[in-house]
Design a protein around this motif. Structure first.
Motif, PDB file in Angstrom:
ATOM      1  N   ARG A  73      -2.309  13.089 -11.935  1.00 22.01           N
ATOM      2  CA  ARG A  73      -3.230  14.406 -11.978  1.00 22.01           C
ATOM      3  C   ARG A  73      -2.584  14.989 -10.695  1.00 22.01           C
ATOM      4  O   ARG A  73      -2.349  16.434 -10.926  1.00 22.01           O
ATOM      5  CB  ARG A  73      -4.712  14.172 -11.684  1.00 22.01           C
ATOM      6  N   VAL A  74      -2.082  14.476  -9.732  1.00 22.52           N
ATOM      7  CA  VAL A  74      -1.139  15.112  -8.728  1.00 22.52           C
ATOM      8  C   VAL A  74      -0.043  15.470  -8.886  1.00 22.52           C
ATOM      9  O   VAL A  74       0.256  16.690  -8.837  1.00 22.52           O
ATOM     10  CB  VAL A  74      -1.409  14.136  -7.329  1.00 22.52           C
ATOM     11  N   LEU A  75       0.757  14.703  -9.610  1.00 24.10           N
ATOM     12  CA  LEU A  75       1.998  15.173 -10.034  1.00 24.10           C
ATOM     13  C   LEU A  75       1.842  16.327 -10.889  1.00 24.10           C
ATOM     14  O   LEU A  75       2.835  17.219 -10.909  1.00 24.10           O
ATOM     15  CB  LEU A  75       2.711  13.808 -10.643  1.00 24.10           C
ATOM     16  N   GLN A  76       1.170  16.196 -11.879  1.00 21.80           N
ATOM     17  CA  GLN A  76       1.050  17.429 -12.738  1.00 21.80           C
ATOM     18  C   GLN A  76       0.780  18.756 -12.009  1.00 21.80           C
ATOM     19  O   GLN A  76       1.335  19.749 -12.348  1.00 21.80           O
ATOM     20  CB  GLN A  76      -0.245  17.211 -13.704  1.00 21.80           C
ATOM     21  N   LYS A  77      -0.313  18.714 -10.835  1.00 23.64           N
ATOM     22  CA  LYS A  77      -0.455  19.810  -9.941  1.00 23.64           C
ATOM     23  C   LYS A  77       0.540  20.354  -9.552  1.00 23.64           C
ATOM     24  O   LYS A  77       0.944  21.496  -9.323  1.00 23.64           O
ATOM     25  CB  LYS A  77      -1.748  19.316  -9.055  1.00 23.64           C
ATOM     26  N   LEU A 104       3.357   6.951  -9.422  1.00 26.57           N
ATOM     27  CA  LEU A 104       2.363   7.780  -9.561  1.00 26.57           C
ATOM     28  C   LEU A 104       2.130   8.305 -11.008  1.00 26.57           C
ATOM     29  O   LEU A 104       0.821   8.644 -11.207  1.00 26.57           O
ATOM     30  CB  LEU A 104       2.698   9.036  -8.576  1.00 26.57           C
ATOM     31  N   GLY A 105       3.269   8.327 -11.709  1.00 26.44           N
ATOM     32  CA  GLY A 105       3.058   9.170 -12.971  1.00 26.44           C
ATOM     33  C   GLY A 105       2.310   8.008 -13.820  1.00 26.44           C
ATOM     34  O   GLY A 105       1.553   8.348 -14.871  1.00 26.44           O
ATOM     35  N   LEU A 106       2.398   6.822 -13.677  1.00 27.85           N
ATOM     36  CA  LEU A 106       1.344   5.883 -14.453  1.00 27.85           C
ATOM     37  C   LEU A 106       0.046   5.455 -13.982  1.00 27.85           C
ATOM     38  O   LEU A 106      -0.698   4.781 -14.730  1.00 27.85           O
ATOM     39  CB  LEU A 106       2.240   4.576 -14.522  1.00 27.85           C
ATOM     40  N   ASP A 107      -0.219   5.962 -12.940  1.00 30.40           N
ATOM     41  CA  ASP A 107      -1.442   5.934 -12.111  1.00 30.40           C
ATOM     42  C   ASP A 107      -2.605   7.013 -12.434  1.00 30.40           C
ATOM     43  O   ASP A 107      -2.181   8.343 -12.623  1.00 30.40           O
ATOM     44  CB  ASP A 107      -1.330   5.974 -10.358  1.00 30.40           C
ATOM     45  N   PRO A 108      -3.601   6.404 -12.974  1.00 33.88           N
ATOM     46  CA  PRO A 108      -4.558   7.546 -13.472  1.00 33.88           C
ATOM     47  C   PRO A 108      -4.815   8.627 -12.587  1.00 33.88           C
ATOM     48  O   PRO A 108      -4.960   9.867 -13.042  1.00 33.88           O
ATOM     49  CB  PRO A 108      -5.828   6.863 -13.878  1.00 33.88           C
ATOM     50  N   HIS A 109      -4.835   8.616 -11.204  1.00 35.90           N
ATOM     51  CA  HIS A 109      -5.136   9.483 -10.259  1.00 35.90           C
ATOM     52  C   HIS A 109      -3.826  10.251  -9.786  1.00 35.90           C
ATOM     53  O   HIS A 109      -3.826  11.302  -9.607  1.00 35.90           O
ATOM     54  CB  HIS A 109      -5.887   9.061  -8.877  1.00 35.90           C
TER      55      HIS A 109
END
Length: 94
Positions: A74-78, A66-71
């Motif tokens: 953003r969710v991980l950050q949220k 997920l951290g490497l996926d561009p979408h």
């Protein structure tokens, strides 16, 4: 867009929706449009459900992907922002 609007500032709806989709929420994080929905959902969920989502990501070994996926990133950050904000709020009141 409809679900994002329904979730916005409606914590009960967000909670019930999360409960019905929690088994697929990680998959939704990768989508170009669905990641925005997941972010809005996270903004309106209680901390215990956000932590549950994070634990699901970690246990499924999706954190790095997920951290490497561009979408997904953003969710991980949220998720991380929401947890930090909740912890800061708790520390103010204790």
């Amino acid at each position: 867009m409809f679900l994002q609007e329904k979730v916005n500032n409606n914590k009960l709806f967000a909670k019930n929706l999360y409960i019905s989709i929690k088994d697929k929420i990680v998959d939704l994080m990768y989508g170009g449009f669905s990641n925005y929905f997941v972010q809005k959902l996270i903004e309106n969920l209680p901390l215990k459900y956000i932590e549950e989502i994070l634990n699901q990501i970690i246990s499924s070994e999706s954190f790095t992907i997920l951290g490497l996926d561009p979408h997904g990133t953003r969710v991980l950050q949220k998720i991380l922002e929401s947890i930090v904000q909740s912890q800061q709020t708790l520390s103010i009141f204790t």
